[in-house]
Scaffold this motif. Structure first.
Motif, PDB file in Angstrom:
ATOM      1  N   GLU A 129       0.831  -1.203   0.000  1.00 33.65           N
ATOM      2  CA  GLU A 129       0.000   0.000   0.000  1.00 33.65           C
ATOM      3  C   GLU A 129       0.867   1.256   0.000  1.00 33.65           C
ATOM      4  O   GLU A 129       0.491   2.272  -0.571  1.00 33.65           O
ATOM      5  N   ARG A 130       2.017   1.194   0.639  1.00 30.83           N
ATOM      6  CA  ARG A 130       2.930   2.331   0.654  1.00 30.83           C
ATOM      7  C   ARG A 130       3.331   2.719  -0.769  1.00 30.83           C
ATOM      8  O   ARG A 130       3.270   3.887  -1.154  1.00 30.83           O
ATOM      9  N   THR A 131       3.733   1.734  -1.547  1.00 31.69           N
ATOM     10  CA  THR A 131       4.144   2.015  -2.921  1.00 31.69           C
ATOM     11  C   THR A 131       2.962   2.437  -3.775  1.00 31.69           C
ATOM     12  O   THR A 131       3.076   3.344  -4.613  1.00 31.69           O
ATOM     13  N   LEU A 132       1.815   1.816  -3.582  1.00 29.07           N
ATOM     14  CA  LEU A 132       0.627   2.195  -4.353  1.00 29.07           C
ATOM     15  C   LEU A 132       0.226   3.633  -4.073  1.00 29.07           C
ATOM     16  O   LEU A 132      -0.214   4.350  -4.980  1.00 29.07           O
ATOM     17  N   GLU A 133       0.377   4.063  -2.821  1.00 33.88           N
ATOM     18  CA  GLU A 133       0.037   5.445  -2.478  1.00 33.88           C
ATOM     19  C   GLU A 133       0.977   6.418  -3.187  1.00 33.88           C
ATOM     20  O   GLU A 133       0.556   7.448  -3.726  1.00 33.88           O
ATOM     21  N   MET A 134       2.266   6.094  -3.209  1.00 29.87           N
ATOM     22  CA  MET A 134       3.214   6.969  -3.908  1.00 29.87           C
ATOM     23  C   MET A 134       2.980   6.942  -5.416  1.00 29.87           C
ATOM     24  O   MET A 134       3.096   7.969  -6.095  1.00 29.87           O
ATOM     25  N   GLU A 135       2.635   5.772  -5.939  1.00 25.20           N
ATOM     26  CA  GLU A 135       2.355   5.684  -7.372  1.00 25.20           C
ATOM     27  C   GLU A 135       1.106   6.490  -7.719  1.00 25.20           C
ATOM     28  O   GLU A 135       1.047   7.155  -8.761  1.00 25.20           O
ATOM     29  N   ARG A 136       0.127   6.443  -6.839  1.00 25.36           N
ATOM     30  CA  ARG A 136      -1.097   7.217  -7.050  1.00 25.36           C
ATOM     31  C   ARG A 136      -0.765   8.705  -7.148  1.00 25.36           C
ATOM     32  O   ARG A 136      -1.243   9.402  -8.050  1.00 25.36           O
ATOM     33  N   ASP A 137       0.070   9.192  -6.226  1.00 27.84           N
ATOM     34  CA  ASP A 137       0.440  10.610  -6.272  1.00 27.84           C
ATOM     35  C   ASP A 137       1.290  10.919  -7.499  1.00 27.84           C
ATOM     36  O   ASP A 137       1.231  12.034  -8.040  1.00 27.84           O
ATOM     37  N   ALA A 138       2.092   9.964  -7.934  1.00 32.64           N
ATOM     38  CA  ALA A 138       2.883  10.175  -9.146  1.00 32.64           C
ATOM     39  C   ALA A 138       1.967  10.355 -10.355  1.00 32.64           C
ATOM     40  O   ALA A 138       2.219  11.205 -11.221  1.00 32.64           O
ATOM     41  N   TRP A 139       0.893   9.563 -10.413  1.00 33.19           N
ATOM     42  CA  TRP A 139      -0.062   9.726 -11.512  1.00 33.19           C
ATOM     43  C   TRP A 139      -0.765  11.081 -11.431  1.00 33.19           C
ATOM     44  O   TRP A 139      -1.075  11.705 -12.450  1.00 33.19           O
ATOM     45  N   LEU A 140      -1.028  11.542 -10.209  1.00 35.88           N
ATOM     46  CA  LEU A 140      -1.613  12.872 -10.055  1.00 35.88           C
ATOM     47  C   LEU A 140      -0.666  13.939 -10.607  1.00 35.88           C
ATOM     48  O   LEU A 140      -1.097  14.888 -11.271  1.00 35.88           O
ATOM     49  N   LEU A 141       0.613  13.775 -10.323  1.00 33.40           N
ATOM     50  CA  LEU A 141       1.614  14.717 -10.834  1.00 33.40           C
ATOM     51  C   LEU A 141       1.626  14.707 -12.356  1.00 33.40           C
ATOM     52  O   LEU A 141       1.666  15.757 -13.008  1.00 33.40           O
ATOM     53  N   ILE A 142       1.579  13.529 -12.934  1.00 33.59           N
ATOM     54  CA  ILE A 142       1.562  13.417 -14.393  1.00 33.59           C
ATOM     55  C   ILE A 142       0.299  14.055 -14.961  1.00 33.59           C
ATOM     56  O   ILE A 142       0.337  14.740 -15.992  1.00 33.59           O
ATOM     57  N   GLN A 143      -0.808  13.849 -14.277  1.00 36.05           N
ATOM     58  CA  GLN A 143      -2.071  14.411 -14.759  1.00 36.05           C
ATOM     59  C   GLN A 143      -2.023  15.929 -14.794  1.00 36.05           C
ATOM     60  O   GLN A 143      -2.587  16.566 -15.698  1.00 36.05           O
ATOM     61  N   VAL A 144      -1.333  16.528 -13.820  1.00 36.65           N
ATOM     62  CA  VAL A 144      -1.206  17.985 -13.782  1.00 36.65           C
ATOM     63  C   VAL A 144      -0.243  18.477 -14.852  1.00 36.65           C
ATOM     64  O   VAL A 144      -0.520  19.445 -15.573  1.00 36.65           O
ATOM     65  N   LEU A 145       0.912  17.815 -14.957  1.00 36.95           N
ATOM     66  CA  LEU A 145       1.981  18.313 -15.839  1.00 36.95           C
ATOM     67  C   LEU A 145       1.814  17.888 -17.295  1.00 36.95           C
ATOM     68  O   LEU A 145       2.183  18.625 -18.207  1.00 36.95           O
ATOM     69  N   PHE A 146       1.271  16.685 -17.511  1.00 42.23           N
ATOM     70  CA  PHE A 146       1.132  16.151 -18.869  1.00 42.23           C
ATOM     71  C   PHE A 146      -0.276  15.566 -19.061  1.00 42.23           C
ATOM     72  O   PHE A 146      -0.437  14.364 -19.271  1.00 42.23           O
ATOM     73  N   PRO A 147      -1.308  16.412 -18.983  1.00 36.47           N
ATOM     74  CA  PRO A 147      -2.681  15.895 -19.053  1.00 36.47           C
ATOM     75  C   PRO A 147      -2.996  15.156 -20.350  1.00 36.47           C
ATOM     76  O   PRO A 147      -3.825  14.246 -20.354  1.00 36.47           O
ATOM     77  N   ASP A 148      -2.336  15.523 -21.434  1.00 39.76           N
ATOM     78  CA  ASP A 148      -2.608  14.870 -22.712  1.00 39.76           C
ATOM     79  C   ASP A 148      -1.909  13.517 -22.847  1.00 39.76           C
ATOM     80  O   ASP A 148      -2.218  12.750 -23.765  1.00 39.76           O
ATOM     81  N   LEU A 149      -0.972  13.245 -21.946  1.00 34.53           N
ATOM     82  CA  LEU A 149      -0.185  12.027 -22.057  1.00 34.53           C
ATOM     83  C   LEU A 149      -0.581  10.949 -21.057  1.00 34.53           C
ATOM     84  O   LEU A 149      -0.142   9.809 -21.182  1.00 34.53           O
ATOM     85  N   ILE A 150      -1.402  11.309 -20.070  1.00 34.13           N
ATOM     86  CA  ILE A 150      -1.666  10.357 -19.000  1.00 34.13           C
ATOM     87  C   ILE A 150      -2.363   9.106 -19.524  1.00 34.13           C
ATOM     88  O   ILE A 150      -2.043   7.988 -19.111  1.00 34.13           O
ATOM     89  N   ALA A 151      -3.292   9.253 -20.461  1.00 42.28           N
ATOM     90  CA  ALA A 151      -4.015   8.078 -20.976  1.00 42.28           C
ATOM     91  C   ALA A 151      -3.080   7.081 -21.660  1.00 42.28           C
ATOM     92  O   ALA A 151      -3.103   5.883 -21.330  1.00 42.28           O
ATOM     93  N   PRO A 152      -2.235   7.527 -22.613  1.00 38.12           N
ATOM     94  CA  PRO A 152      -1.333   6.540 -23.231  1.00 38.12           C
ATOM     95  C   PRO A 152      -0.319   5.970 -22.249  1.00 38.12           C
ATOM     96  O   PRO A 152       0.070   4.806 -22.369  1.00 38.12           O
TER      97      PRO A 152
END
Length: 245
Positions: A129-152
């Motif tokens: 769960e520790r790693t999943l939580e950090m991965e979740r926040d990493a995806w949030l970061l990607i969604q903010v910085l690269f919204p057009d790239l998160i889906a691929p």
């Protein structure tokens, strides 16, 4: 003559409400008598009752003053406008309720549902769960910085998770969080990961990933300092990857 307490009791409001109406200029505030008390007359009862009728009906305080002495036509037009405003507010509130219900139904309100499904699969594989939580926040970061790239990128990682070799490496990397930087297992994981990366051929990254160097570094380095073990693992993987170029 009436004290503020008696005035409040007669009309059925609080003293605090009367003082608020004074502050808003809705009810004239009488001068204090020689004893320091305010003394109200019969007109104050009439005016305060009008205010109470209007506010009890839901008329905003900002509209009370214009309606206290309004004629029938003006009063009807004002009430109709207030009703229109209320209908608009109700529509906004209903839209808000639908949005809230949608967030609650998704379970994960901040990310695309594909991430939640992928993390459920990773949890079943044994990822902490520790790693999943950090991965979740990493995806949030990607969604903010690269919204057009998160889906691929989500599709790419999901495809990688179908590879048994990648799944094993991910689990070993998860465990490396607790390793000391000089743990020999870090070298083993780094060697195996770079070897896998050299044989795996994911879809090429869109050009936008390289257009913003700062955003790219924010994503790449996001979890680098999460633990000494992970920091050393990332450093060693970069060194090995450079040697292969």
């Amino acid at each position: 003559m009436l004290t503020i307490g008696r005035l409040a009791d007669y009309v059925g409001v609080t003293r605090r409400a009367i003082r608020h109406y004074h502050a808003l200029g809705l009810l004239p505030e009488p001068e204090r008598d020689a004893s320091g008390y305010r003394s109200y007359d019969a007109q104050a009862l009439v005016d305060l009752h009008r205010i109470k009728v209007l506010t009890d009906a839901g008329v905003p305080l900002s509209r009370v003053r214009e309606l206290i002495d309004a004629g029938p036509d003006t009063f009807a037009a004002a009430v109709a406008q207030i009703d229109t405003d209320l209908q608009a507010r109700i529509a906004d509130l209903q839209a808000t309720r639908r949005s809230l219900a949608g967030l609650a139904a998704r379970g994960e309100p901040f990310l695309p549902p594909q991430v939640s499904r992928m993390h459920a699969e990773m949890r079943a594989l044994g990822v902490s769960e520790r790693t999943l939580e950090m991965e979740r926040d990493a995806w949030l970061l990607i969604q903010v910085l690269f919204p057009d790239l998160i889906a691929p990128w989500i599709d790419t990682q999901h495809a990688m998770l179908t590879d048994p070799g990648y799944r094993e490496l991910y689990l070993r990397t998860d465990q490396a969080f607790d390793f000391a930087p000089d743990d020999p297992r870090i070298e083993e994981i780094a060697q195996a990961t770079v070897e896998w990366m050299m044989t795996y051929r994911p879809p090429p990254d869109p050009a936008e990933w390289k257009d913003d160097a700062l955003a790219q570094q924010l994503v790449v380095n996001y979890r680098r300092d999460a633990s000494p073990g992970w920091r050393r693992l990332m450093e060693r993987m970069e060194e090995l990857a450079q040697d292969r170029l």
